[in-house]
Design an enzyme around this catalytic site. Sequence first.
Site, PDB file in Angstrom:
ATOM      1  N   TYR A 191      32.987  32.684 -11.900  1.00 51.94           N
ATOM      2  CA  TYR A 191      32.778  31.811 -13.062  1.00 51.94           C
ATOM      3  C   TYR A 191      31.311  31.835 -13.489  1.00 51.94           C
ATOM      4  CZ  TYR A 191      32.395  27.406 -15.682  1.00 51.94           C
ATOM      5  OH  TYR A 191      32.127  26.446 -16.633  1.00 51.94           O
TER       6      TYR A 191
ATOM      7  N   SER B 163      27.070  27.198 -19.464  1.00 51.80           N
ATOM      8  CA  SER B 163      27.087  26.261 -18.345  1.00 51.80           C
ATOM      9  C   SER B 163      25.755  26.327 -17.618  1.00 51.80           C
ATOM     10  CB  SER B 163      28.216  26.621 -17.372  1.00 51.80           C
ATOM     11  OG  SER B 163      28.104  25.892 -16.165  1.00 51.80           O
TER      12      SER B 163
END
Length: 269
Positions: free
Chosen positions: A164, A151
């Site tokens: 995360y 990501s």
Amino acid sequence: MMKETYITSLLSLEGRRAVVTGASSGIGRGIALSLARFGAEVALLGRRQEGLDETAARIREDGGKCTSHIVDISVEEEVERFFENYEQTHGSLDIFIANAGQNVRRELLETTTEEMDGLINTNYKGTIYGLIRAGKIMKRQRSGNIVVISSVNGISAMPNLAVYSSLKYALEGITRALAASLAEYGVRVNSCAPGVVLSAINENIYAVKENLDKKLEAIPMRKIGMPKDIGDVVACMVSDAFGFMTGTTILVDGGELLRAKQPQKLKDK
């Protein structure tokens, strides 16, 4: 003059077998669809049968081949059982896409232990369980391609995606460590770092015009990504066209991580 046959031979995945985790929706579905369109036979892994069925139906509508498997990647025994059965049935594995994960929108000081454990078990441990099993198969056969879906938040952390983001950073490290370990066996390991991609987990957020407008201001291309945008990139990454690339991260974010322009207006004299 562009030679179509040359391009096709470089990008074609005909005859190759792929496994995609988290294939029941979103980016995982987009990747599975692209791999199938490039010619691969795809094993779809996920926890929701309904979602897997929808992905499979779309692949078959396009004339592709796939199978569906209910697997919770956070449970090591389920991952091990799947890969044992897969290797016994197919004998080889050409492509593994470690995509499955979950998201918790919390700043670190607000994150609960339960939320943290869920993220660690799925996004980190679950990914590693798959990497170990797929990596062992590919090491034995001395060939294969692995892509870890990271990501932009694993490159530049977002404060309200604290845990995360930290786990995506960790997966970037795992990608490079595994790439170095498996390179001599002919196995390539890379990561793809998507920016914001419209999917079921965030569509309610960007349905709010204020949220969408604010996000678009931060993306130089002024648009939200779609699962296909990631899927096509990943399909190219595992093709022969990228045969000399390993231990690398491909950023697909519409330019979101680019620096803004410096102020240019001068003080009036």
